[in-house]
Design a protein around this motif. Sequence first.
Motif, short mmCIF file in Angstrom:
data_model
loop_
_atom_site.label_atom_id
_atom_site.label_comp_id
_atom_site.label_asym_id
_atom_site.label_seq_id
_atom_site.Cartn_x
_atom_site.Cartn_y
_atom_site.Cartn_z
N HIS A 60 0.83 -1.21 0.00
CA HIS A 60 0.00 0.00 0.00
C HIS A 60 0.86 1.26 0.00
CE1 HIS A 60 -3.20 -2.80 0.85
NE2 HIS A 60 -2.56 -3.23 1.92
N GLN A 61 0.50 2.20 -0.87
CA GLN A 61 1.23 3.46 -1.01
C GLN A 61 2.68 3.27 -1.45
OE1 GLN A 61 -0.54 6.26 -0.70
NE2 GLN A 61 -2.33 5.08 -0.07
N GLY A 62 3.06 2.03 -1.75
CA GLY A 62 4.42 1.77 -2.20
C GLY A 62 5.46 1.79 -1.10
N VAL A 63 5.04 1.73 0.16
CA VAL A 63 5.97 1.70 1.29
C VAL A 63 5.53 0.62 2.27
CG1 VAL A 63 6.65 4.12 1.13
CG2 VAL A 63 4.65 3.51 2.49
N ASN A 64 6.46 0.24 3.17
CA ASN A 64 6.15 -0.79 4.18
C ASN A 64 5.57 -2.05 3.55
OD1 ASN A 64 7.04 0.91 6.21
ND2 ASN A 64 5.00 1.67 6.68
N ARG A 65 6.34 -2.64 2.66
CA ARG A 65 5.86 -3.80 1.91
C ARG A 65 5.56 -4.96 2.85
NH1 ARG A 65 7.12 -5.09 -4.13
NH2 ARG A 65 5.87 -6.95 -4.41
N GLN A 66 4.38 -5.55 2.68
CA GLN A 66 3.98 -6.73 3.44
C GLN A 66 4.40 -7.98 2.67
OE1 GLN A 66 -0.19 -5.44 3.59
NE2 GLN A 66 -0.03 -5.37 5.83
N PHE A 67 4.49 -9.11 3.37
CA PHE A 67 4.89 -10.33 2.69
C PHE A 67 4.20 -11.54 3.29
CE2 PHE A 67 8.10 -9.54 5.96
CZ PHE A 67 8.23 -10.77 6.59
N ILE A 68 4.08 -12.58 2.46
CA ILE A 68 3.50 -13.86 2.86
C ILE A 68 4.45 -14.96 2.41
CG2 ILE A 68 1.59 -15.48 2.55
CD1 ILE A 68 -0.20 -13.05 1.90
N LEU A 69 4.92 -15.75 3.36
CA LEU A 69 5.82 -16.87 3.04
C LEU A 69 5.07 -18.19 3.23
CD1 LEU A 69 9.11 -15.72 4.83
CD2 LEU A 69 8.49 -15.47 2.43
N LEU A 70 4.99 -18.95 2.15
CA LEU A 70 4.37 -20.27 2.20
C LEU A 70 5.40 -21.38 2.14
CD1 LEU A 70 1.34 -19.87 -0.26
CD2 LEU A 70 1.33 -19.66 2.22
N SER A 71 6.55 -21.08 1.55
CA SER A 71 7.56 -22.12 1.33
C SER A 71 8.94 -21.48 1.24
CB SER A 71 7.26 -22.87 0.02
OG SER A 71 8.36 -23.66 -0.37
N MET A 72 9.94 -22.22 1.64
CA MET A 72 11.31 -21.74 1.52
C MET A 72 11.73 -21.60 0.06
SD MET A 72 12.17 -21.18 4.56
CE MET A 72 13.94 -20.94 4.39
N GLU A 73 11.00 -22.22 -0.85
CA GLU A 73 11.33 -22.10 -2.27
C GLU A 73 11.14 -20.68 -2.79
OE1 GLU A 73 9.70 -25.09 -4.88
OE2 GLU A 73 9.50 -26.50 -3.20
N GLN A 74 10.40 -19.86 -2.05
CA GLN A 74 10.18 -18.49 -2.49
C GLN A 74 11.45 -17.65 -2.49
OE1 GLN A 74 6.13 -18.22 -0.04
NE2 GLN A 74 6.64 -16.22 -0.90
N ARG A 75 12.47 -18.09 -1.75
CA ARG A 75 13.67 -17.26 -1.62
C ARG A 75 14.40 -17.07 -2.93
NH1 ARG A 75 17.23 -21.43 2.05
NH2 ARG A 75 16.93 -23.28 0.76
N THR A 76 14.18 -17.95 -3.92
CA THR A 76 14.83 -17.79 -5.21
C THR A 76 13.94 -17.06 -6.22
OG1 THR A 76 14.02 -19.95 -5.98
CG2 THR A 76 16.16 -19.90 -4.87
N ALA A 77 12.74 -16.71 -5.81
CA ALA A 77 11.81 -16.03 -6.72
C ALA A 77 12.16 -14.55 -6.84
CB ALA A 77 10.37 -16.20 -6.22
N PRO A 78 11.77 -13.91 -7.92
CA PRO A 78 12.01 -12.47 -8.06
C PRO A 78 11.05 -11.67 -7.20
CG PRO A 78 10.70 -13.26 -9.91
CD PRO A 78 11.07 -14.48 -9.09
N LEU A 79 11.27 -10.37 -7.14
CA LEU A 79 10.33 -9.46 -6.49
C LEU A 79 9.68 -8.63 -7.59
CD1 LEU A 79 9.15 -8.22 -3.87
CD2 LEU A 79 11.01 -6.55 -3.96
N LEU A 80 8.37 -8.75 -7.75
CA LEU A 80 7.65 -8.02 -8.78
C LEU A 80 7.15 -6.68 -8.26
CD1 LEU A 80 5.56 -11.01 -10.22
CD2 LEU A 80 7.84 -10.24 -10.90
N ASN A 81 6.87 -5.77 -9.20
CA ASN A 81 6.37 -4.44 -8.83
C ASN A 81 7.25 -3.79 -7.77
OD1 ASN A 81 4.32 -4.83 -10.63
ND2 ASN A 81 2.73 -5.20 -9.11
N MET A 82 8.55 -3.83 -7.98
CA MET A 82 9.49 -3.32 -6.99
C MET A 82 9.41 -1.80 -6.89
SD MET A 82 13.59 -4.08 -6.84
CE MET A 82 13.91 -3.28 -8.43
N LYS A 83 9.33 -1.30 -5.67
CA LYS A 83 9.31 0.14 -5.42
C LYS A 83 10.63 0.64 -4.84
CE LYS A 83 5.04 0.70 -6.75
NZ LYS A 83 4.74 1.43 -8.01
N PHE A 84 11.37 -0.25 -4.18
CA PHE A 84 12.67 0.10 -3.62
C PHE A 84 13.65 -1.01 -3.99
CE2 PHE A 84 9.78 2.52 -0.99
CZ PHE A 84 10.44 3.75 -0.85
#
Length: 448
Positions: free
Chosen positions: A66-90
């Motif tokens: 929201h507002q492009g700051v204080n990004r929230q996150f949801i982790l379901l699996s350790m496999e996410q650590r190799t995924a990219p970050l989409l819609n990056m603001k910082f």
Amino acid sequence: MNRLIQHGLMFGNLFHVASPALVDRYNRALNHLSGKTTKLTDFHIDISGYSPEVGDELKDHEYLNHQGVNRQFILLSMEQRTAPLLNMKFSTSRGILKEFIQQNEAQLFALTARDAVAGELVNSVYDVSTPARLFDYRRVEVEADTTSGAVKDARELGRLVGRFKNDKDGWYDDVLISEMITLAGKTGDITRNPVKLNAMSFDQRNFWTAHFGGMYLFQDVEHPAVIAPGGKDHLGELPLEFVFDASEPNRIAQFLTLNGLAEPIFEGRKDWAADVLRQKMDFVLIDAVTSAGGDLSGTTRADMRSLARRFHRDLSEEFHALNALVNWIETGSKWPLITSDHPAYFYTLRASDTKDAALVNMLLAELAPKDARQMFICHKELFYDTYRGWSEAKKAYVVDFLVAEYQVDKAGARDTLFGHDAPMEEPERVPVPDMIAKVGPWGAVRRR
């Protein structure tokens, strides 16, 4: 953009959420963070848990940011650590998330085995209504817990256990014992299996932000400055004295030089530099050919020389300058004077080996926009935006190149281009003439 998606160049390496159990955990976490849920039963998420499909469904692609700051996150699996970050603001957000996952790997593995972990990258800025507010964005702390509050419960149980041990009447406190038993039923034996996530904070002084057209803030350097390639007139008054845009290449070059942030591509790797520069020439050539309406069907690298002859009159200054530099490297011909106000200047640089190398290479990719490969590697947000405006011929050529020559050996390509990622040993330094050692390969940076 379908061509990029089909070849794994966009939305690639995302984590697939397909099982009912994972969808249920995602919904619990999403409801916990935002009060929303998804009806989808099959979607993909990035390292932060953001899903393009869920964003489409909710008609809100910032549902975790929201507002492009204080990004929230949801982790379901350790496999996410190799995924990219989409819609990056910082530019620092993915690195922070990756470091958090790595530092808490064992705990997160255990926690995500039965629940989702939801959290937030917290800082003191809750809106960026003005560019000046970005300078308050100094430190990011990571807060996280499962949707059931397992970490919070374990922390409270630990406090109660300590009280029980230290209070001489603890054995007789039925209320205390009852509370401990209740919490232990949720957390398990925390003495054998501690449920704790390391409290982590990250200083954020040098970074790129997508806000206000894209800005690079360099505060933690000897000579601080803001660089806004797209223009600075709309930024208003900022806390830093020096603010540069793309119309001031000489001042940007001086900034990079004074802070030791960039170096010539061939620094220490002269034997490879000619190949790198020649590939940059290919991209400049392709830009000229497609702009002139040329046909690239079936074009291979072997056809580049023929194309250069056919479209000689359409070739830009960048092409001729890079070609002169290749000749200087390979044949010892006349040293080309490429000053900082020359269109080819930033094509000849790469980041020095500093903690901000990735940020500097990101900036250089924006200052050398015809080099599609570096833009794709270092600044994907800009690459995708720029890609939309290319001709179909250029889109096809760039995608084919990235698939054939980058995707097959990403680590090798990065090492060749940037030189600081993986040496098992220090690369041999190639001596240069005294004059070049003093003023750089293309002369002293002129002051305006």
